[in-house]
Design an enzyme around this catalytic site. Structure first.
Site, PDB file in Angstrom:
ATOM      1  N   LYS A 113       0.832  -1.212   0.000  1.00  0.00           N
ATOM      2  CA  LYS A 113       0.000   0.000   0.000  1.00  0.00           C
ATOM      3  C   LYS A 113       0.865   1.259   0.000  1.00  0.00           C
ATOM      4  O   LYS A 113       0.482   2.270  -0.574  1.00  0.00           O
ATOM      5  CB  LYS A 113      -0.922   0.019   1.220  1.00  0.00           C
ATOM      6  CG  LYS A 113      -2.046  -1.003   1.142  1.00  0.00           C
ATOM      7  CD  LYS A 113      -3.091  -0.705   2.206  1.00  0.00           C
ATOM      8  CE  LYS A 113      -4.204  -1.736   2.208  1.00  0.00           C
ATOM      9  NZ  LYS A 113      -5.184  -1.481   3.274  1.00  0.00           N
ATOM     10  N   LYS A 198      -5.536 -10.443  -6.614  1.00  0.00           N
ATOM     11  CA  LYS A 198      -6.739 -10.737  -5.837  1.00  0.00           C
ATOM     12  C   LYS A 198      -7.843  -9.699  -6.099  1.00  0.00           C
ATOM     13  O   LYS A 198      -7.555  -8.557  -6.447  1.00  0.00           O
ATOM     14  CB  LYS A 198      -6.406 -10.874  -4.349  1.00  0.00           C
ATOM     15  CG  LYS A 198      -6.157  -9.614  -3.642  1.00  0.00           C
ATOM     16  CD  LYS A 198      -6.047  -9.830  -2.142  1.00  0.00           C
ATOM     17  CE  LYS A 198      -5.906  -8.440  -1.544  1.00  0.00           C
ATOM     18  NZ  LYS A 198      -5.930  -8.292  -0.153  1.00  0.00           N
ATOM     19  N   LYS A 201     -11.171  -4.105  -3.265  1.00  0.00           N
ATOM     20  CA  LYS A 201     -11.991  -2.889  -3.306  1.00  0.00           C
ATOM     21  C   LYS A 201     -11.240  -1.755  -3.972  1.00  0.00           C
ATOM     22  O   LYS A 201     -11.835  -0.814  -4.475  1.00  0.00           O
ATOM     23  CB  LYS A 201     -12.310  -2.439  -1.877  1.00  0.00           C
ATOM     24  CG  LYS A 201     -13.244  -3.319  -1.121  1.00  0.00           C
ATOM     25  CD  LYS A 201     -13.271  -2.817   0.317  1.00  0.00           C
ATOM     26  CE  LYS A 201     -14.059  -3.722   1.222  1.00  0.00           C
ATOM     27  NZ  LYS A 201     -13.711  -3.486   2.636  1.00  0.00           N
TER      28      LYS A 201
HETATM   29  P1  AMP Z   1     -10.898  -5.680   3.440  1.00  0.00           P
HETATM   30  O1  AMP Z   1     -11.641  -5.594   2.147  1.00  0.00           O
HETATM   31  O2  AMP Z   1      -9.426  -5.486   3.258  1.00  0.00           O
HETATM   32  O3  AMP Z   1     -11.494  -4.881   4.559  1.00  0.00           O
HETATM   33  O4  AMP Z   1     -11.024  -7.212   3.897  1.00  0.00           O
HETATM   34  C1  AMP Z   1     -12.074  -7.729   4.673  1.00  0.00           C
HETATM   35  C2  AMP Z   1     -11.982  -9.239   4.761  1.00  0.00           C
HETATM   36  O5  AMP Z   1     -12.163  -9.818   3.475  1.00  0.00           O
HETATM   37  C3  AMP Z   1     -10.638  -9.763   5.295  1.00  0.00           C
HETATM   38  O6  AMP Z   1     -10.863 -10.894   6.110  1.00  0.00           O
HETATM   39  C4  AMP Z   1      -9.921 -10.150   4.033  1.00  0.00           C
HETATM   40  O7  AMP Z   1      -8.961 -11.169   4.256  1.00  0.00           O
HETATM   41  C5  AMP Z   1     -11.050 -10.659   3.157  1.00  0.00           C
HETATM   42  N1  AMP Z   1     -10.755 -10.485   1.727  1.00  0.00           N
HETATM   43  C6  AMP Z   1     -10.540  -9.318   1.066  1.00  0.00           C
HETATM   44  N2  AMP Z   1     -10.298  -9.542  -0.242  1.00  0.00           N
HETATM   45  C7  AMP Z   1     -10.369 -10.894  -0.416  1.00  0.00           C
HETATM   46  C8  AMP Z   1     -10.235 -11.758  -1.560  1.00  0.00           C
HETATM   47  N3  AMP Z   1      -9.994 -11.291  -2.783  1.00  0.00           N
HETATM   48  N4  AMP Z   1     -10.379 -13.090  -1.353  1.00  0.00           N
HETATM   49  C9  AMP Z   1     -10.652 -13.580  -0.127  1.00  0.00           C
HETATM   50  N5  AMP Z   1     -10.792 -12.827   0.976  1.00  0.00           N
HETATM   51  C10 AMP Z   1     -10.659 -11.499   0.849  1.00  0.00           C
END
Ligand code: AMP
Ligand code: TRP
Length: 335
Positions: A113, A198, A201
């Protein structure tokens, strides 16, 4: 014997997508009756990258409503907003002072990041994992269900707890060591436009992800345009075909079929046949979530009352841990 405790959270930065659902929230829902669960919307983490003050509160509420829409059940689970409980910020400060700087500069997510932000990278981004450690340690969480990308942050949380207990515990465990709970399938959902990246967002392309609130037309369009390959016959686990593996995995997880069933069903299909099948499966998995979301949002005052109760219940636990930590550090009680 009392149930083991779970804690997890998602940041209110933009929409939740299928990666968040399959990697995290769906697993929270499936196991919830076995545990005593705490799910927060981590809005303090959301400002570690540039954010929009005009939408932060609304995004936070939207994520809380999505937790309910995805099936988080208040009989087993408590939903709250991180910034509503000041103990998160306070414990972060206390833990900062015992966390070696190089533990933070070594974090993969920070490095990734920070590169994206160039010169303007804030101290908050570096400190992000300590705030996450505070989230977890405040609740004496036994298990933390997350996607694969958070594994390193969980290891850091354990390292911080070990260090704190060693330095200030006087032989007692002040901070409980949490275990990560990472599912193999769905732990890393990949982008629709590049099977080696991956789903995220922060990807500038909307076409790279399916959001939980995408209407059917949008889902249809995104799957129609998603990256595939010229090979006929679809197979899992071919390193040359990351998109194929990802799309079959999505189909498997959302249809509820086993890997073997999907492998047999799709072995002779072309993309022209598979894409409509996947589209229909995604739409039927997301429709009930979208309907429940609307119902939650339409019930005047409901979400507010859920979050108020959550703050009260979670806040009481957090305050207790914070008091223990302060006492171990040698602070006097407030007069
Ligand atoms: P975040 O979007 O970074 O707030 O992530 C929230 C949750 O979603 C965390 O537990 C991440 O590990 C999971 N997560 C985010 N992106 C992915 C993805 N592409 N595949 C699987 N898990 C994800
Ligand atoms: N860092 C996590 C993510 O991006 C979100 C998060 C913050 C979290 N605090 C947490 C996850 C505590 C689990 C437990 O996905």
């Amino acid at each position: 014997m009392s149930k083991k405790r779970i804690l997890s959270g998602v940041q209110p930065t933009g929409n939740l997508h299928l990666g968040n659902y399959l990697g995290a929230i769906r697993n929270w829902v499936e196991g919830q009756s076995e545990y005593d669960n705490y799910f927060c919307v981590v809005d303090l983490h959301a400002i570690t990258v540039p954010h929009n003050p005009a939408t932060l509160a609304a995004d936070t509420y939207a994520i809380a409503a999505l937790y309910l829409a995805c099936g988080i059940d208040l009989e087993h689970s408590t939903i709250f907003v991180q910034s509503h409980i000041p103990a998160h910020s306070e414990l972060t400060w206390l833990l900062n002072c015992i966390t070696p700087l190089n533990w933070l500069t070594d974090m993969i997510q920070f490095k990734e990041k920070a590169v994206k932000q160039g010169e303007n990278v804030g101290t908050g981004l570096l400190d992000y994992p300590v705030l996450m450690a505070a989230d977890i340690l405040l609740y004496d969480a036994d298990k933390v269900p997350v996607g694969e990308d958070q594994k390193q942050h969980l290891e850091l949380t354990r390292d911080i707890a070990v260090r704190f207990n060693h330095l200030f515990g006087r032989g007692e465990t002040v901070l409980k060591l949490p275990e990560p709970l990472i599912r193999r399938e769905g732990a890393r959902v990949m982008s629709l436009t590049d099977g080696t990246n991956k789903m995220s967002k922060s990807d500038p392309s909307e076409l790279s992800r399916i959001n939980l609130l995408d209407p059917p037309e949008t889902i249809t369009k995104k799957i129609k345009r998603c990256k595939t390959d010229p090979v006929r016959g679809l197979t899992f686990d071919d390193p040359e075909r990351p998109e194929c593996h990802n799309l079959l995995t999505l189909y498997m997880l959302l249809s509820g079929k086993t890997k073997e069933e999907v492998a047999v069903e799709c072995q002779d299909l072309g993309w022209g046949q598979f894409k409509p099948l996947l589209t229909e499966t995604v739409i039927s998995a997301l429709t009930p979530i979208q309907e429940k979301y609307k119902a939650v949002r339409n019930e005047e005052g409901y979400l507010e009352s859920v979050l108020r109760d959550g703050r009260e219940k979670a806040g009481a636990i957090a305050e207790e841990t914070l008091a223990k930590v302060k006492s171990a550090l040698g602070y006097s009680k407030p007069l």
